[in-house]
Motif scaffolding. Structure first.
Motif, PDB file in Angstrom:
ATOM      1  N   SER A 188     -12.479  28.544 -30.042  1.00  0.00           N
ATOM      2  CA  SER A 188     -12.814  27.820 -28.716  1.00  0.00           C
ATOM      3  C   SER A 188     -11.675  26.597 -29.124  1.00  0.00           C
ATOM      4  N   HIS A 189     -10.687  27.159 -30.249  1.00  0.00           N
ATOM      5  CA  HIS A 189      -9.845  25.675 -30.358  1.00  0.00           C
ATOM      6  C   HIS A 189      -8.949  26.542 -31.228  1.00  0.00           C
ATOM      7  N   PRO A 190      -7.964  27.618 -30.638  1.00  0.00           N
ATOM      8  CA  PRO A 190      -6.559  28.393 -31.490  1.00  0.00           C
ATOM      9  C   PRO A 190      -5.327  27.355 -32.271  1.00  0.00           C
ATOM     10  N   SER A 191      -5.213  26.551 -31.667  1.00  0.00           N
ATOM     11  CA  SER A 191      -4.433  25.240 -32.317  1.00  0.00           C
ATOM     12  C   SER A 191      -5.225  24.327 -33.738  1.00  0.00           C
ATOM     13  N   MET A 192      -6.715  24.799 -33.098  1.00  0.00           N
ATOM     14  CA  MET A 192      -7.448  24.081 -34.404  1.00  0.00           C
ATOM     15  C   MET A 192      -6.410  23.883 -36.423  1.00  0.00           C
ATOM     16  N   MET A 193      -6.188  25.158 -36.614  1.00  0.00           N
ATOM     17  CA  MET A 193      -5.515  25.359 -37.957  1.00  0.00           C
ATOM     18  C   MET A 193      -3.446  24.889 -38.141  1.00  0.00           C
ATOM     19  N   ARG A 194      -3.156  25.116 -36.960  1.00  0.00           N
ATOM     20  CA  ARG A 194      -1.788  24.269 -37.039  1.00  0.00           C
ATOM     21  C   ARG A 194      -1.710  22.859 -37.050  1.00  0.00           C
ATOM     22  N   GLU A 195      -2.778  22.172 -35.823  1.00  0.00           N
ATOM     23  CA  GLU A 195      -2.928  20.770 -36.051  1.00  0.00           C
ATOM     24  C   GLU A 195      -3.438  20.319 -37.448  1.00  0.00           C
ATOM     25  N   GLN A 196      -4.127  21.195 -37.732  1.00  0.00           N
ATOM     26  CA  GLN A 196      -5.101  20.852 -39.525  1.00  0.00           C
ATOM     27  C   GLN A 196      -3.823  20.553 -40.507  1.00  0.00           C
ATOM     28  N   VAL A 197      -2.949  21.583 -40.453  1.00  0.00           N
ATOM     29  CA  VAL A 197      -2.620  21.680 -41.358  1.00  0.00           C
ATOM     30  C   VAL A 197      -1.163  20.285 -41.031  1.00  0.00           C
ATOM     31  N   ARG A 198      -0.739  20.196 -39.900  1.00  0.00           N
ATOM     32  CA  ARG A 198       0.344  18.804 -40.264  1.00  0.00           C
ATOM     33  C   ARG A 198      -0.100  17.749 -40.082  1.00  0.00           C
ATOM     34  N   HIS A 199      -1.640  17.488 -39.840  1.00  0.00           N
ATOM     35  CA  HIS A 199      -2.256  16.201 -41.178  1.00  0.00           C
ATOM     36  C   HIS A 199      -1.657  16.378 -42.304  1.00  0.00           C
ATOM     37  N   LEU A 200      -2.278  17.325 -42.482  1.00  0.00           N
ATOM     38  CA  LEU A 200      -2.071  17.447 -43.865  1.00  0.00           C
ATOM     39  C   LEU A 200      -0.770  16.873 -44.332  1.00  0.00           C
ATOM     40  N   LEU A 201       0.361  17.251 -44.136  1.00  0.00           N
ATOM     41  CA  LEU A 201       1.643  17.240 -43.726  1.00  0.00           C
ATOM     42  C   LEU A 201       1.266  15.347 -44.093  1.00  0.00           C
ATOM     43  N   ASP A 202       1.286  15.128 -43.275  1.00  0.00           N
ATOM     44  CA  ASP A 202       0.761  13.531 -42.493  1.00  0.00           C
ATOM     45  C   ASP A 202       0.573  12.970 -43.892  1.00  0.00           C
ATOM     46  N   LEU A 203      -0.635  13.441 -44.277  1.00  0.00           N
ATOM     47  CA  LEU A 203      -1.346  12.579 -45.448  1.00  0.00           C
ATOM     48  C   LEU A 203      -0.714  12.711 -46.729  1.00  0.00           C
ATOM     49  N   ALA A 204      -0.337  13.996 -46.808  1.00  0.00           N
ATOM     50  CA  ALA A 204       0.498  13.922 -48.119  1.00  0.00           C
ATOM     51  C   ALA A 204       1.611  12.477 -48.217  1.00  0.00           C
ATOM     52  N   ASP A 205       1.944  12.364 -47.241  1.00  0.00           N
ATOM     53  CA  ASP A 205       2.838  11.169 -47.321  1.00  0.00           C
ATOM     54  C   ASP A 205       2.688   9.864 -48.058  1.00  0.00           C
ATOM     55  N   LEU A 206       0.747   9.659 -47.893  1.00  0.00           N
ATOM     56  CA  LEU A 206       0.274   8.161 -48.520  1.00  0.00           C
ATOM     57  C   LEU A 206       1.032   8.431 -49.984  1.00  0.00           C
ATOM     58  N   PRO A 207       0.911   6.837 -50.798  1.00  0.00           N
ATOM     59  CA  PRO A 207       1.371   7.036 -52.258  1.00  0.00           C
ATOM     60  C   PRO A 207       0.077   7.786 -53.309  1.00  0.00           C
ATOM     61  N   ASN A 208      -0.827   7.822 -52.579  1.00  0.00           N
ATOM     62  CA  ASN A 208      -2.399   8.104 -53.178  1.00  0.00           C
ATOM     63  C   ASN A 208      -3.051   9.074 -52.654  1.00  0.00           C
ATOM     64  N   VAL A 209      -2.523  10.100 -51.732  1.00  0.00           N
ATOM     65  CA  VAL A 209      -2.853  10.805 -51.728  1.00  0.00           C
ATOM     66  C   VAL A 209      -1.503  12.368 -52.375  1.00  0.00           C
ATOM     67  N   THR A 210      -2.179  13.420 -53.301  1.00  0.00           N
ATOM     68  CA  THR A 210      -1.714  15.134 -53.418  1.00  0.00           C
ATOM     69  C   THR A 210      -2.869  15.746 -52.815  1.00  0.00           C
ATOM     70  N   ILE A 211      -1.195  16.885 -52.387  1.00  0.00           N
ATOM     71  CA  ILE A 211      -1.847  18.249 -51.932  1.00  0.00           C
ATOM     72  C   ILE A 211      -1.278  19.028 -52.882  1.00  0.00           C
ATOM     73  N   GLN A 212      -1.995  20.193 -53.677  1.00  0.00           N
ATOM     74  CA  GLN A 212      -1.348  21.345 -53.779  1.00  0.00           C
ATOM     75  C   GLN A 212      -2.089  23.071 -53.493  1.00  0.00           C
ATOM     76  N   VAL A 213      -1.160  23.323 -53.377  1.00  0.00           N
ATOM     77  CA  VAL A 213      -1.938  24.510 -52.859  1.00  0.00           C
ATOM     78  C   VAL A 213      -1.900  25.666 -53.736  1.00  0.00           C
ATOM     79  N   MET A 214      -3.517  26.540 -53.402  1.00  0.00           N
ATOM     80  CA  MET A 214      -3.291  27.682 -54.558  1.00  0.00           C
ATOM     81  C   MET A 214      -2.945  29.300 -53.838  1.00  0.00           C
ATOM     82  N   ASP A 215      -1.462  29.369 -54.538  1.00  0.00           N
ATOM     83  CA  ASP A 215      -1.668  30.751 -54.069  1.00  0.00           C
ATOM     84  C   ASP A 215      -1.975  32.319 -54.148  1.00  0.00           C
TER      85      ASP A 215
END
Length: 290
Positions: A188-215
């Motif tokens: 129903s929302h094909p661009s959902m994950m693209r928007e979500q990943v962009r949101h993750l990158l924006d939040l990762a700019d906050l000094p109190n937010v750390t995001i890592q990916v398990m490859d």
């Protein structure tokens, strides 16, 4: 109403447990009867306080801690503050029965916490979700929920995220997400994950937010046993671990058990991509996905 019984809220339960622990830690240990006598109370009143079924005033907390020989200023202030806030209802109570008692407890912990460490092998953590992603996930996992309840829970999830930018000390968040999450799709929302990943990158700019990916090529780690949230608080409050499931989740509150999850999170962090490489991986995803 003055005669209304105290509701055993999570804060009141934590206060009662802390006062009980202080009484038992006194040297020599103070009996319930002796402590009540020193406070000019019936013993039943102290029993109800320790069992979160009676209120205690902040000034009474100070006097009771004197009986137990507690002199640490930080501990006294923390217990006073908890006594003052024990009966307060969170903003989420305006949503009514859609918030279960267990979820209310989690929201209380999250609002009181100073940091949270999250291993998320299946879903983007709630504090990092976009509105469309939240609705998609709540709809998929809340199998008995009505559309109105799904919308309300999505609103709550977005409102929760205010803790990341609150002026009076934002919540420090460290999240490790599995790369497989990025392959989730929505018809129903094909661009959902693209928007979500962009949101993750924006939040990762906050000094109190750390995001890592398990490859995909990560070495085996304790997180293979399942996801969890480690929730930390200012002293003297102990760390709490939340384990999520289809029925809402459960808490691990024992100090020794919590340390196991804290050690597990450190190993998960070590197995994941570095913060810089994780950001690069998320950025590459945006370049690759239309």
């Amino acid at each position: 109403m003055p005669n209304q019984r105290a509701v055993p809220t999570l804060r009141r339960r934590r206060l009662g447990e802390a006062l009980l622990a202080a009484r038992k830690a006194a040297r020599p240990e103070v009996s319930q009867g002796r402590a009540a006598l020193a406070m000019h109370w019936d013993e039943s009143k102290l029993s109800r306080i320790e069992n979160a079924r009676a209120r205690i005033k902040p000034t009474e907390v100070v006097e009771l801690l004197k009986v137990y020989g507690v002199t640490d200023a930080g501990t006294i202030t923390a217990l006073q503050d908890l006594a003052r806030d024990a009966g307060k209802q969170g903003w989420w109570h305006t949503f009514g029965d859609v918030v279960t008692p267990g979820y209310s407890d989690y929201l209380t912990l999250e609002s009181d916490a100073e940091s949270t460490h999250i291993w998320a092998p299946q879903l983007i953590p709630g504090l990092l979700q976009t509105g469309s992603y939240a609705r998609e996930i709540i709809s998929a996992t809340g199998m008995t929920r009505t559309s109105e309840e799904i919308n309300a829970l999505a609103e709550i999830r977005k409102a929760r995220q205010a803790v990341l930018t609150r002026p009076a000390g934002p919540l420090n968040m460290w999240a490790v997400i599995d790369i497989g999450i990025l392959h989730q799709r929505s018809a129903s929302h094909p661009s959902m994950m693209r928007e979500q990943v962009r949101h993750l990158l924006d939040l990762a700019d906050l000094p109190n937010v750390t995001i890592q990916v398990m490859d995909l090529d990560a070495t085996p780690h304790p997180g293979l046993a399942g996801g969890f949230h480690v929730i930390r608080f200012p002293q003297p409050w102990p760390t709490v671990v939340n384990l999520e499931n289809l029925r809402g989740g459960s808490f691990v509150e024992g100090t020794a058990d919590a340390r196991v999850y804290e050690a597990a999170f450190e190993r998960i962090v070590a197995a994941a991509l570095s913060v810089a490489d994780s950001r690069q991986k998320l950025s590459e995803y945006l370049e690759r996905v239309v």
